[in-house]
Design an enzyme around this catalytic site. Structure first.
Site, PDB file in Angstrom:
ATOM      1  N   HIS A 154      56.671  69.849  35.258  1.00  0.00           N
ATOM      2  CA  HIS A 154      56.323  68.437  35.092  1.00  0.00           C
ATOM      3  C   HIS A 154      56.968  67.595  36.182  1.00  0.00           C
ATOM      4  O   HIS A 154      56.311  66.767  36.832  1.00  0.00           O
ATOM      5  CB  HIS A 154      56.778  67.931  33.726  1.00  0.00           C
ATOM      6  CG  HIS A 154      56.699  66.445  33.601  1.00  0.00           C
ATOM      7  ND1 HIS A 154      55.559  65.788  33.188  1.00  0.00           N
ATOM      8  CD2 HIS A 154      57.608  65.472  33.864  1.00  0.00           C
ATOM      9  CE1 HIS A 154      55.772  64.475  33.204  1.00  0.00           C
ATOM     10  NE2 HIS A 154      57.018  64.264  33.605  1.00  0.00           N
ATOM     11  N   HIS A 159      55.470  64.813  39.668  1.00  0.00           N
ATOM     12  CA  HIS A 159      56.036  63.597  40.257  1.00  0.00           C
ATOM     13  C   HIS A 159      56.191  63.625  41.779  1.00  0.00           C
ATOM     14  O   HIS A 159      55.965  62.617  42.450  1.00  0.00           O
ATOM     15  CB  HIS A 159      57.423  63.331  39.657  1.00  0.00           C
ATOM     16  CG  HIS A 159      57.395  62.733  38.290  1.00  0.00           C
ATOM     17  ND1 HIS A 159      57.085  61.417  38.057  1.00  0.00           N
ATOM     18  CD2 HIS A 159      57.663  63.275  37.069  1.00  0.00           C
ATOM     19  CE1 HIS A 159      57.156  61.161  36.762  1.00  0.00           C
ATOM     20  NE2 HIS A 159      57.497  62.273  36.136  1.00  0.00           N
ATOM     21  N   GLU A 200      54.085  57.777  34.514  1.00  0.00           N
ATOM     22  CA  GLU A 200      53.776  58.937  33.678  1.00  0.00           C
ATOM     23  C   GLU A 200      52.299  59.035  33.297  1.00  0.00           C
ATOM     24  O   GLU A 200      51.722  60.126  33.333  1.00  0.00           O
ATOM     25  CB  GLU A 200      54.629  58.922  32.401  1.00  0.00           C
ATOM     26  CG  GLU A 200      56.113  59.153  32.645  1.00  0.00           C
ATOM     27  CD  GLU A 200      56.444  60.578  33.068  1.00  0.00           C
ATOM     28  OE1 GLU A 200      55.528  61.423  33.147  1.00  0.00           O
ATOM     29  OE2 GLU A 200      57.630  60.849  33.333  1.00  0.00           O
ATOM     30  N   SER A 219      50.417  67.008  34.811  1.00  0.00           N
ATOM     31  CA  SER A 219      51.030  68.281  34.424  1.00  0.00           C
ATOM     32  C   SER A 219      50.496  68.804  33.096  1.00  0.00           C
ATOM     33  O   SER A 219      50.992  69.793  32.576  1.00  0.00           O
ATOM     34  CB  SER A 219      52.556  68.136  34.344  1.00  0.00           C
ATOM     35  OG  SER A 219      52.925  67.107  33.444  1.00  0.00           O
TER      36      SER A 219
END
Length: 313
Positions: A154, A159, A200, A219
């Protein structure tokens, strides 16, 4: 990196460490995973690349192949460019030092290894100094589709590629600096919503249609499909005031996605001093994760099909 992470107990704190122990950190110490590792005051460690097992690499490979195969035509071009520029391999968990050689040259950012979620003030300090704290550990094979705490896939796959983009990189730094100020103003709940609905779970409008840029979506196989294809969620135009009033979901797909027009719009939204904004928003009620409010730019009013009736955060 979920900001609802602030910390657990001091029980089991390793000798010499003065910080607060999160549950995940305590779990790793208790399991001996960090034996011989120096946990620094800023919660970083040297990435323990020697501890990755063949199972860890297989999970990374499975997740990478699964996401990469479906993201073209769904994810923003900036993400794909970052992924390509970084040369992030699909076969093994990446070495952070190798990623940093490219990342530092491009935007001055670096990835630092942490054992899990870190306290808010530590997280903001890292972002404000262009350091992205990434969990070093990989999820288990039975957790491919869901785990509660962000793992290496993730944090790194989701990111890091966008940190190659100069505008998004500046936004993340500004967010970290804003977080340090928000903590002093008792406004972290409002600022956390901004992170959640942009970094997010954000969507961006492009000439080719809506695209994903939020790491929580990127993700997740299921949410990569749901966020763009499902009629169930709301899709609403980006508005900082609106987002800071809006609760969110941590246990299901999102009921609402906020859509930016560009990363410049996102960065420009962080320029003003948020202190007056926080003060004005305290007088207003918070909104549910699935609410549509007066004045919203509604791109899609969700059908609400399949929505959980459990509490929003």
């Amino acid at each position: 990196m979920d900001m609802q992470s602030t910390a657990a107990s001091q029980a089991g704190t390793p000798a010499g460490f003065q910080g607060t122990l999160t549950d995940k950190l305590k779990e790793q110490f208790d399991a001996g995973l960090l034996s011989g590792q120096e946990l620094r005051p800023d919660f970083t460690i040297a990435q323990p690349v020697h501890r990755y097992t063949e199972s860890d690499h297989a999970v990374w490979r499975k997740l990478y192949e699964r996401q990469a195969s479906m993201l073209r035509g769904r994810v923003c071009d900036e993400f794909l460019q970052g992924l390509s520029t970084l040369g992030m391999g699909k076969d093994r968990v990446p070495d952070f030092e190798q990623l940093n050689e490219t990342l530092m040259h491009a935007t001055g950012w670096q990835v630092v290894a942490v054992p899990g979620l870190v306290p808010d003030h530590v997280f903001f300090e890292h972002l404000a100094n262009r350091r992205f704290p990434a969990s070093w550990w990989m999820r288990k094979p039975e957790q491919l589709d869901y785990l509660q705490e962000p793992d290496c896939f993730h944090d790194v796959f989701g990111h890091v590629p966008l940190l190659i983009n100069p505008v998004f990189a500046d936004y993340m730094e500004a967010y970290g600096k804003g977080g340090l100020k928000a903590a002093s103003l008792n406004a972290l709940d409002m600022l956390a919503r901004l992170y959640w609905y942009t970094v997010e779970f954000g969507l961006i409008r492009t000439d080719a249609g809506l695209r994903i840029y939020g790491a929580g979506i990127l993700s997740s196989q299921g949410e990569s499909l749901y966020s763009l294809d499902s009629a169930s969620p709301n899709r609403i135009g980006f508005d900082v005031r609106r987002i800071m009033r809006t609760r969110y979901r941590i246990d299901t797909f999102q009921k609402t996605y906020f859509v930016i027009d560009s990363f410049e719009q996102l960065f420009d939204a962080t320029r003003p001093d948020f202190a007056p904004l926080y003060e004005s928003l305290r007088a207003l009620p918070t909104l549910g994760a699935g609410d549509v409010a007066e004045g919203d730019l509604v791109l899609n009013a969700g059908t609400r099909e399949g929505w959980s009736d459990s509490d929003d955060v």
